[in-house]
Scaffold this motif. Structure first.
Motif, mmCIF file in Angstrom:
data_model
loop_
_atom_site.group_PDB
_atom_site.id
_atom_site.type_symbol
_atom_site.label_atom_id
_atom_site.label_comp_id
_atom_site.label_asym_id
_atom_site.label_seq_id
_atom_site.Cartn_x
_atom_site.Cartn_y
_atom_site.Cartn_z
ATOM 1 N N ARG A 75 43.335 -82.879 37.691
ATOM 2 C CA ARG A 75 42.651 -83.969 38.262
ATOM 3 C C ARG A 75 41.776 -84.801 37.240
ATOM 4 O O ARG A 75 41.316 -84.306 36.415
ATOM 5 C CB ARG A 75 41.522 -83.398 39.443
ATOM 6 N N TRP A 76 41.960 -86.013 37.160
ATOM 7 C CA TRP A 76 41.376 -87.032 36.128
ATOM 8 C C TRP A 76 40.329 -87.845 36.634
ATOM 9 O O TRP A 76 40.329 -88.098 37.761
ATOM 10 C CB TRP A 76 42.294 -87.990 35.724
ATOM 11 N N ASP A 77 39.286 -87.985 35.830
ATOM 12 C CA ASP A 77 38.115 -88.882 36.359
ATOM 13 C C ASP A 77 37.541 -89.285 34.916
ATOM 14 O O ASP A 77 37.335 -88.374 33.941
ATOM 15 C CB ASP A 77 36.895 -87.633 36.778
ATOM 16 N N TYR A 78 37.151 -90.550 35.022
ATOM 17 C CA TYR A 78 36.551 -91.016 33.866
ATOM 18 C C TYR A 78 35.237 -91.912 34.259
ATOM 19 O O TYR A 78 35.236 -92.514 35.131
ATOM 20 C CB TYR A 78 37.514 -91.986 33.442
ATOM 21 N N ASP A 79 34.287 -91.455 33.605
ATOM 22 C CA ASP A 79 32.830 -92.135 33.697
ATOM 23 C C ASP A 79 32.506 -93.075 32.871
ATOM 24 O O ASP A 79 32.092 -92.972 31.687
ATOM 25 C CB ASP A 79 31.823 -90.708 33.567
ATOM 26 N N LEU A 80 32.643 -94.263 33.731
ATOM 27 C CA LEU A 80 32.595 -95.502 32.479
ATOM 28 C C LEU A 80 31.186 -95.700 31.974
ATOM 29 O O LEU A 80 31.252 -95.938 30.754
ATOM 30 C CB LEU A 80 33.001 -96.734 33.740
#
Length: 161
Positions: A75-80
Motif C-alpha cells: 500500500r502506497w501513500d504520499y504525504d504531500l
C-alpha cells in the motif's frame, strides 16, 4: 379513449420526474468528477514518486522496483505536505534475512508481519537520513532501522541474487 388517458397520465408523471432526474444526474456527475479528481491527484503524486530512479552500487532501479520486489501486498501513500512516502506491505524473505528467526516465525511473518517504510523525498531523491523501516507482528515492533542503515538494508535486499 382509455389509452389516451393512460398516455396522458404517464406523460404527466414523467414530465414531473424529468427535472428531478436531471438534478440526480447532475449530482451523480459532480460526485464522480470530484472522486476522479481526488484519485488522480493522489495517484499522480504516488506514481511520480514510484517512478523515481535510485542508483546504488552501480545499479539503477526505481522506487517501484524496490518495493515490489522486497514486499508483498503493498500500500502506497504520499504525504504531500511532509514530502514523505509511506509504504506498507507484508514481510517476505529475504528482507531481514540476517535475523535468526525459526521457520515457524518466518511462516507467521509471511502471513501477518507488516513492514512500514517511511522515506522523506527531497529534490526527487530519497533522503537517507530521514528514512525508517519498522517490522511489526501482532502489533509488536520486532525490528526497527533508521537513517542510512535502513535505506541501505532495503537496497542491499533488492540487489540480492
Amino acid at each position: 379513449m382509455t389509452k389516451v388517458a393512460c398516455i396522458t397520465c404517464i406523460c404527466a408523471l414523467l414530465s414531473g420526474c424529468g427535472g428531478r432526474f436531471s438534478e440526480i444526474k447532475d449530482a451523480a456527475s459532480g460526485i464522480n468528477s470530484a472522486a476522479n479528481s481526488a484519485a488522480s491527484a493522489v495517484s499522480r503524486d504516488v506514481h511520480a514518486i514510484r517512478a523515481l530512479d535510485i542508483n546504488y552500487k552501480d545499479t539503477s532501479f526505481t522506487v517501484n522496483d524496490l518495493f515490489k520486489t522486497i514486499l508483498r501486498d503493498i500500500r502506497w501513500d504520499y504525504d504531500l505536505e511532509k514530502n514523505e512516502l509511506h509504504v506498507r506491505g507484508t514481510w517476505q524473505p529475504p528482507l531481514f534475512s540476517d535475523q535468526a528467526w525459526s521457520d515457524d516465525m518466518k511462516e507467521k511473518l509471511a502471513e501477518s508481519g507488516f513492514v512500514t517504510v517511511t522515506c522523506k523525498i527531497i529534490d526527487d531523491k530519497i533522503d537517507s537520513e530521514q528514512s525508517s523501516i519498522t517490522l511489526t507482528y501482532n502489533e509488536e515492533i520486532l525490528l526497527q532501522k533508521n537513517g542510512e542503515e535502513a535505506l541501505h538494508h532495503l537496497y542491499d535486499t533488492y540487489l540480492l541474487p
